[in-house]
Design a protein around this motif. Structure first.
Motif, PDB file in Angstrom:
ATOM      1  N   GLN A   1       0.789  -1.485  -0.004  1.00  0.00           N
ATOM      2  CA  GLN A   1       0.185   0.063   0.007  1.00  0.00           C
ATOM      3  C   GLN A   1       0.975   1.622  -0.259  1.00  0.00           C
ATOM      4  OE1 GLN A   1      -3.268  -0.445  -0.643  1.00  0.00           O
ATOM      5  NE2 GLN A   1      -3.223  -2.583  -0.177  1.00  0.00           N
ATOM      6  N   LEU A   2       1.808   0.556  -0.486  1.00  0.00           N
ATOM      7  CA  LEU A   2       3.414   2.185   0.520  1.00  0.00           C
ATOM      8  C   LEU A   2       4.067   2.305  -1.310  1.00  0.00           C
ATOM      9  CD1 LEU A   2       3.694   2.340   3.879  1.00  0.00           C
ATOM     10  CD2 LEU A   2       2.068   3.603   2.451  1.00  0.00           C
ATOM     11  N   PRO A   3       3.618   2.749  -2.101  1.00  0.00           N
ATOM     12  CA  PRO A   3       4.241   3.114  -2.895  1.00  0.00           C
ATOM     13  C   PRO A   3       6.305   3.671  -2.913  1.00  0.00           C
ATOM     14  CG  PRO A   3       2.500   3.405  -3.781  1.00  0.00           C
ATOM     15  CD  PRO A   3       2.302   3.090  -2.695  1.00  0.00           C
ATOM     16  N   GLY A   4       6.898   3.503  -2.804  1.00  0.00           N
ATOM     17  CA  GLY A   4       8.203   3.703  -2.890  1.00  0.00           C
ATOM     18  C   GLY A   4       9.186   3.420  -1.344  1.00  0.00           C
ATOM     19  N   TRP A   5       8.046   2.913  -0.655  1.00  0.00           N
ATOM     20  CA  TRP A   5       8.734   2.948   0.880  1.00  0.00           C
ATOM     21  C   TRP A   5       8.977   0.703   0.467  1.00  0.00           C
ATOM     22  CZ3 TRP A   5       8.760   5.067   5.331  1.00  0.00           C
ATOM     23  CH2 TRP A   5       8.608   6.802   4.996  1.00  0.00           C
ATOM     24  N   SER A   6      10.376   0.317   1.187  1.00  0.00           N
ATOM     25  CA  SER A   6      10.532  -0.734   1.535  1.00  0.00           C
ATOM     26  C   SER A   6      11.088  -1.518   2.438  1.00  0.00           C
ATOM     27  CB  SER A   6      11.814  -0.962   0.332  1.00  0.00           C
ATOM     28  OG  SER A   6      13.514   0.024   0.881  1.00  0.00           O
ATOM     29  N   LEU A   7      11.239  -2.533   2.780  1.00  0.00           N
ATOM     30  CA  LEU A   7      12.472  -2.428   3.771  1.00  0.00           C
ATOM     31  C   LEU A   7      13.890  -2.302   4.131  1.00  0.00           C
ATOM     32  CD1 LEU A   7      10.214  -6.081   4.653  1.00  0.00           C
ATOM     33  CD2 LEU A   7      10.331  -4.016   5.582  1.00  0.00           C
ATOM     34  N   ALA A   8      14.179  -2.220   5.144  1.00  0.00           N
ATOM     35  CA  ALA A   8      15.747  -2.843   4.577  1.00  0.00           C
ATOM     36  C   ALA A   8      16.081  -3.440   5.190  1.00  0.00           C
ATOM     37  CB  ALA A   8      16.355  -1.551   6.541  1.00  0.00           C
TER      38      ALA A   8
ATOM     39  N   ASN B   1      18.266  -4.979   7.151  1.00  0.00           N
ATOM     40  CA  ASN B   1      17.667  -5.821   8.370  1.00  0.00           C
ATOM     41  C   ASN B   1      16.169  -6.509   8.315  1.00  0.00           C
ATOM     42  OD1 ASN B   1      15.884  -3.917   9.069  1.00  0.00           O
ATOM     43  ND2 ASN B   1      17.297  -2.847  11.079  1.00  0.00           N
ATOM     44  N   GLY B   2      15.373  -5.948   7.758  1.00  0.00           N
ATOM     45  CA  GLY B   2      13.860  -6.555   7.800  1.00  0.00           C
ATOM     46  C   GLY B   2      13.366  -6.029   8.938  1.00  0.00           C
ATOM     47  N   ARG B   3      13.546  -5.511   9.657  1.00  0.00           N
ATOM     48  CA  ARG B   3      13.037  -4.648  11.392  1.00  0.00           C
ATOM     49  C   ARG B   3      12.677  -3.057  10.570  1.00  0.00           C
ATOM     50  NH1 ARG B   3      15.117  -7.922  15.769  1.00  0.00           N
ATOM     51  NH2 ARG B   3      13.791  -6.429  16.971  1.00  0.00           N
ATOM     52  N   GLU B   4      13.211  -2.659  10.084  1.00  0.00           N
ATOM     53  CA  GLU B   4      12.593  -1.053   9.557  1.00  0.00           C
ATOM     54  C   GLU B   4      11.645  -0.292   7.943  1.00  0.00           C
ATOM     55  OE1 GLU B   4      16.445   1.052  11.936  1.00  0.00           O
ATOM     56  OE2 GLU B   4      16.274   0.118   9.842  1.00  0.00           O
ATOM     57  N   LEU B   5      11.449   0.169   7.446  1.00  0.00           N
ATOM     58  CA  LEU B   5      10.620   0.779   6.761  1.00  0.00           C
ATOM     59  C   LEU B   5      11.208   1.824   6.694  1.00  0.00           C
ATOM     60  CD1 LEU B   5       7.602   0.775   5.565  1.00  0.00           C
ATOM     61  CD2 LEU B   5       6.604   1.717   7.306  1.00  0.00           C
ATOM     62  N   GLN B   6      11.303   2.489   4.648  1.00  0.00           N
ATOM     63  CA  GLN B   6      12.652   3.295   4.768  1.00  0.00           C
ATOM     64  C   GLN B   6      11.984   3.918   3.210  1.00  0.00           C
ATOM     65  OE1 GLN B   6      16.923   1.477   4.436  1.00  0.00           O
ATOM     66  NE2 GLN B   6      16.217   0.433   2.313  1.00  0.00           N
TER      67      GLN B   6
ATOM     68  N   CYS C   1       2.249   5.808  10.340  1.00  0.00           N
ATOM     69  CA  CYS C   1       3.031   7.115   9.861  1.00  0.00           C
ATOM     70  C   CYS C   1       3.608   7.356   8.270  1.00  0.00           C
ATOM     71  CB  CYS C   1       4.100   7.418  10.936  1.00  0.00           C
ATOM     72  SG  CYS C   1       3.140   7.868  12.407  1.00  0.00           S
ATOM     73  N   ALA C   2       4.207   6.464   7.789  1.00  0.00           N
ATOM     74  CA  ALA C   2       4.277   6.111   6.636  1.00  0.00           C
ATOM     75  C   ALA C   2       3.478   7.230   5.478  1.00  0.00           C
ATOM     76  CB  ALA C   2       5.257   5.118   6.173  1.00  0.00           C
ATOM     77  N   ALA C   3       2.114   6.692   6.108  1.00  0.00           N
ATOM     78  CA  ALA C   3       1.833   7.266   4.296  1.00  0.00           C
ATOM     79  C   ALA C   3       1.111   8.204   5.054  1.00  0.00           C
ATOM     80  CB  ALA C   3      -0.238   5.841   5.368  1.00  0.00           C
ATOM     81  N   LYS C   4       1.271   8.905   6.231  1.00  0.00           N
ATOM     82  CA  LYS C   4       1.094  10.346   6.714  1.00  0.00           C
ATOM     83  C   LYS C   4       2.285  11.139   5.860  1.00  0.00           C
ATOM     84  CE  LYS C   4      -1.511   9.670  10.823  1.00  0.00           C
ATOM     85  NZ  LYS C   4      -2.900  10.548  10.239  1.00  0.00           N
ATOM     86  N   VAL C   5       3.338  10.252   6.063  1.00  0.00           N
ATOM     87  CA  VAL C   5       4.358  11.124   5.780  1.00  0.00           C
ATOM     88  C   VAL C   5       4.205  11.291   4.005  1.00  0.00           C
ATOM     89  CG1 VAL C   5       6.861  10.754   4.905  1.00  0.00           C
ATOM     90  CG2 VAL C   5       5.988  10.310   7.560  1.00  0.00           C
TER      91      VAL C   5
ATOM     92  N   VAL D   1       1.607  11.924   2.344  1.00  0.00           N
ATOM     93  CA  VAL D   1       0.429  12.931   1.901  1.00  0.00           C
ATOM     94  C   VAL D   1       1.528  14.192   2.635  1.00  0.00           C
ATOM     95  CG1 VAL D   1      -1.767  13.923   3.402  1.00  0.00           C
ATOM     96  CG2 VAL D   1      -1.796  11.215   2.809  1.00  0.00           C
ATOM     97  N   ILE D   2       1.873  13.997   3.404  1.00  0.00           N
ATOM     98  CA  ILE D   2       2.924  15.254   3.170  1.00  0.00           C
ATOM     99  C   ILE D   2       3.614  15.793   2.355  1.00  0.00           C
ATOM    100  CG2 ILE D   2       4.646  16.301   4.929  1.00  0.00           C
ATOM    101  CD1 ILE D   2       3.578  14.609   6.794  1.00  0.00           C
ATOM    102  N   ALA D   3       4.094  15.017   1.995  1.00  0.00           N
ATOM    103  CA  ALA D   3       5.495  14.928   0.669  1.00  0.00           C
ATOM    104  C   ALA D   3       4.583  15.151  -0.224  1.00  0.00           C
ATOM    105  CB  ALA D   3       5.565  13.127  -0.117  1.00  0.00           C
TER     106      ALA D   3
END
Length: 112
Positions: free
Chosen positions: A32-39, A41-46, A103-107, A109-111
């Motif tokens: 649901q978050l185009p442009g976001w990926s997993l770091a 380590n697999g434990r962070e959204l970036q 929060c990533a989805a809210k970001v 919207v801000i972007a």
């Protein structure tokens, strides 16, 4: 949840590993978050955001900071002249939680 539902949701206090998302849930939400990926380590959204200049970068960072304080869920940021690299994870659960995706989805919207 779709992107609009994530962006409209609000973070809830989460503690303990029971609130960490399964890899299946992470994959569904990440779709649901185009442009976001997993770091790695697999434990962070970036995500890395690019801007025209420092003024626009800092405007974005300040807006994200305001939202993060309101949601009481804060990203790790690396900021330069025309970029902002952002990482989300929920330290209190030891990985990714629904709060990170909200929060990533809210970001996004801000972007926009």
């Amino acid at each position: 949840m779709n992107h609009a539902e994530l962006a409209a949701a609000h973070c809830q206090p989460l503690k303990g590993p029971d609130h960490a998302l399964s890899s299946e849930s992470v994959a569904q939400l990440l779709a649901q978050l185009p442009g976001w990926s997993l770091a790695a380590n697999g434990r962070e959204l970036q995500h890395e955001f690019r801007f025209r200049d420092f003024h626009h970068t800092m405007g974005f960072v300040n807006a994200v900071a305001w939202m993060a304080n309101r949601e009481d869920h804060h990203p790790d940021l690396e900021v330069g002249y025309n970029y902002c690299r952002m990482r989300y994870s929920t330290h209190d659960v030891g990985g990714l939680s629904l709060n990170d995706f909200i929060c990533a989805a809210k970001v996004d919207v801000i972007a926009a």
